[in-house]
Enzyme design. Structure first.
Site, mmCIF file in Angstrom:
data_model
loop_
_atom_site.group_PDB
_atom_site.id
_atom_site.type_symbol
_atom_site.label_atom_id
_atom_site.label_comp_id
_atom_site.label_asym_id
_atom_site.label_seq_id
_atom_site.Cartn_x
_atom_site.Cartn_y
_atom_site.Cartn_z
ATOM 1 C CB SER A 1 -0.828 -0.126 1.299
ATOM 2 O OG SER A 1 -2.171 0.727 0.867
ATOM 3 C CG ASP B 1 -6.702 -3.203 -3.505
ATOM 4 O OD1 ASP B 1 -7.371 -2.373 -2.778
ATOM 5 O OD2 ASP B 1 -5.391 -3.053 -3.087
ATOM 6 C CG HIS C 1 -5.767 -2.801 0.403
ATOM 7 N ND1 HIS C 1 -4.977 -2.330 -0.666
ATOM 8 C CD2 HIS C 1 -4.882 -1.999 1.365
ATOM 9 C CE1 HIS C 1 -4.081 -1.530 -0.402
ATOM 10 N NE2 HIS C 1 -3.939 -1.483 0.881
#
Length: 650
Positions: free
Chosen positions: A198, A304, A335
């Site tokens: 991320s 995601d 995610h």
């Protein structure tokens, strides 16, 4: 040997003396043949733990002193004692103190001397015994670093780049945050690999895009490639806040007190109207893909909805255009880190990747298939290259059906119009569930039941010509696989996994840093439809991403929506659908008005990357397979559990 099953932790029981003795026989300098795998021959318990503060050359907090960022280091003691230099694996993050890393939200902990005790995740536990150093960098404005968080901008990227420069002898560092005693990196050969999920992986993308020397490889997991695309899709807002909120969320209390000016810059530079500004240009790494020297091992969940898959698609394509060495994993999750959905294979593959890229071992990973894709929960396939070489962009066109809003999807240009009214209460799941019914909220277009599998591999676009009844309008376009399936439940709060209580161990442990992590398993859902690619736009940005304008009711406008990259097989017996609608609830914000939109079918088309191209589509849709009966109660996944605003999934 390759490690493909859980490892038993070793730590205090493996003494420095034993490790040093093993090292004599197993290190590359003593090997009789070229090594193919680094081995855990060094003591983790006796590893050197130290911290340095690297001068970034910036003064983001305006205190008149150059900002220094903290880099916590764990490295094996034995190579340094024998004058052998080691490579570095680095994770630069804003989350080490505010929020934690990984499925168990681990934070850095320190002893009374300020040396790191627990480094989150398994990287140091696993790789330090194998002859790597691990460096955990606090981004500027977070944890023990000076400066301000500027959310993917110059300060964020310089935080990590300066550390790589220091590792290669090009920057200054000090043993304390405010002192003058210099710290050198004589223990490393400078070869660095960056990794992170991320925001952390985003920093890896951004640093690679600077072309910094010494960065040999990056492993961005669910990472952003352009911050505009994190907050907007062609002007349509994806979240109800901007980067200033995110900056305030992760900054340390000390930085928060000093960084009001940077907060104002983030507010002024990122207007909520969706216009492209210089702030977004600075945070667009895709435009600088030609500077990338590092290889890239990219990992992303195809469902995601936090860092949406447009990010990996446009980054991958740009890297390919510049001949960057690449590898990719695509899961069915949201995610989620691959450590939590394919753990043994991930650790093994990552180990061999770093051995090859940082140690130069000829272990064959560069000759293996480029891509791994998850077709069903825990069922994976590979592709020699990605997308496959016979993939061709194919134009699919919507046409009239026998009921309003229930049309066809094929190769021939359609005629006439379809009309729908934006209903912000409904989701893409609602649209798909009623694909065979006339509803006022969408226009749906469906192929016949497929007589052969049809594979979509890459990034699609949908160009629509619509006439609105009001001065504002938001559009959504989604591709749907219509048919029964069991998939990962990406709409659940854990986005496709369930965390259990048992643990497996991946490397060496100490009393303060365990290498043992909770086991996970796939969380599944039975569905009759799967949305597998999406795109959105504000119609007011039809002429330019840079500037949106009010619409003239009754005037037609043409705009192209960029759909998320994917690799999905619509199997024989299913149908492929394109849905065009308004607000996709929980995924984009609604417009200021409630428009009715009329779609000109002759000027609307989807351009889809099909393996086998138009011939494959024609072959899959020309058979005499009877239509699959629609379920009495169609069902898909519910709306995602919440709207993310943090690219760590917290």
């Amino acid at each position: 040997m390759r490690i493909s099953t859980p490892l038993r932790a070793f730590g205090p029981l493996a003494t420095a003396a034993t490790a040093a003795l093993l090292a004599v026989f197993l290190t590359p300098s003593a090997a009789h043949s070229a090594p193919r795998e680094s081995r855990p021959v060094y003591s983790y318990d006796n590893a050197i733990r130290e911290s340095v503060w690297v001068d970034t050359g910036l003064d983001g907090d305006g205190d008149g002193k150059p900002d220094r960022v903290a880099a916590d280091i764990v490295r094996p003691r034995e190579p340094a004692a024998r004058g052998r230099k080691v490579p570095v694996i680095m994770d630069a993050s804003p989350y080490y103190s505010c929020c934690g890393r990984g499925n168990e939200s681990q934070k850095k902990t320190y002893d009374s001397s300020g040396h790191v005790v627990q480094m989150p995740l398994f990287y140091d536990n696993y790789f330090v015994p194998r002859g790597y150093a691990f460096v955990g960098v606090d981004l500027a404005g977070t944890d023990r670093s000076d400066g301000c968080v500027d959310v993917g901008g110059r300060s964020d990227i310089r935080s990590a780049k300066a550390v790589i420069d220091w590792l290669n002898g090009r920057a200054r560092a000090y043993t304390t945050r405010t002192g003058t005693t210099p710290a050198t990196a004589s223990w490393t050969d400078g070869a660095t690999g960056m990794i992170g999920k991320s925001w952390d992986g985003t920093i890896a993308n951004g640093v690679a895009a600077t072309g910094v020397k010494g960065l040999k490889t990056i492993v961005p997991i669910s990472a952003i490639s352009s911050w505009y695309d994190y907050y907007f899709a062609k002007g349509a807002p994806l979240y109800d806040s901007g980067p200033n909120w995110l900056s305030d969320y992760v900054e340390s209390p000390d930085a928060r007190a000093k960084c009001a000016a940077v907060q104002h810059q983030l507010v002024d530079g990122a207007p909520r109207n969706g216009d492209w500004t210089p702030l977004w240009t600075e945070r667009d790494y895709v435009k600088d893909a030609g500077k990338v020297r590092a290889s890239v091992f990219l990992v992303h969940g195809m469902q995601d909805l936090n860092v949406r898959t447009k990010h990996f698609g446009q980054w991958w394509n740009a890297l390919a255009q510049h001949g960057v060495k690449r590898k990719i994993w695509l899961s069915q999750t949201g995610h989620v880190d691959p450590f939590d959905y394919r753990r043994a294979q991930w650790v093994d593959t990552l180990h061999r990747w770093f051995d090859h890229e940082l140690l130069g071992y000829d272990n064959g990973i560069d000759r293996e298939p480029m891509a791994d894709m998850e077709r069903h929960p825990d069922q994976w396939v590979t592709s020699t290259v990605w997308p496959p070489r016979d993939t061709a962009t194919t134009t699919l066109r919507p046409g009239h059906g026998d009921r309003a809003g229930v049309g066809t999807l094929g190769l021939r240009t359609g005629t006439g119009t379809e009309t729908f009214t934006d209903d912000p209460r409904l989701t893409e799941t609602d649209w798909a569930a009623h694909i065979d019914r006339s509803t006022p909220d969408k226009a749906g277009f469906v192929t016949p039941t497929l007589s052969k599998d049809l594979r979509i591999s890459g990034s699609s676009t949908v160009t629509v010509t619509v006439t609105p009844t009001t001065s504002s309008a938001h559009l959504s376009a989604v591709l749907v696989d219509l048919g029964p399936d069991t998939i990962r439940d990406y709409a659940d709060s854990a986005e496709g996994i369930t965390t259990l209580t048992d643990r497996t161990c991946w490397g060496a442990s100490t009393a303060g840093d365990s290498a043992c992590f909770k086991v996970t398993q796939a969380k599944k859902a039975d569905v009759t439809s799967t949305v597998f690619s999406r795109g959105w736009a504000d119609l007011g940005h039809y002429a330019s991403d840079a500037k949106g304008v009010p619409l003239t009711p009754g005037k037609p406008y043409t705009i192209t929506l960029d759909l998320a990259a994917t690799d999905h097989v619509v199997p024989k017996g299913h149908r492929l659908a394109l849905i065009v609608a308004g607000t996709d609830k929980d995924l984009i914000a609604p417009p200021s008005t409630t428009p009715t939109l009329t779609v000109d079918l002759s000027r609307t088309a989807a351009r889809v990357p099909l393996v086998g191209g138009a011939a494959a589509f024609a072959g899959a849709t020309s058979g005499a397979t009877p239509p699959t009966a629609a379920p009495t109660t169609p069902y898909g996944l519910r709306s995602p559990h919440r709207v993310h605003r943090i690219p760590g999934g917290i």
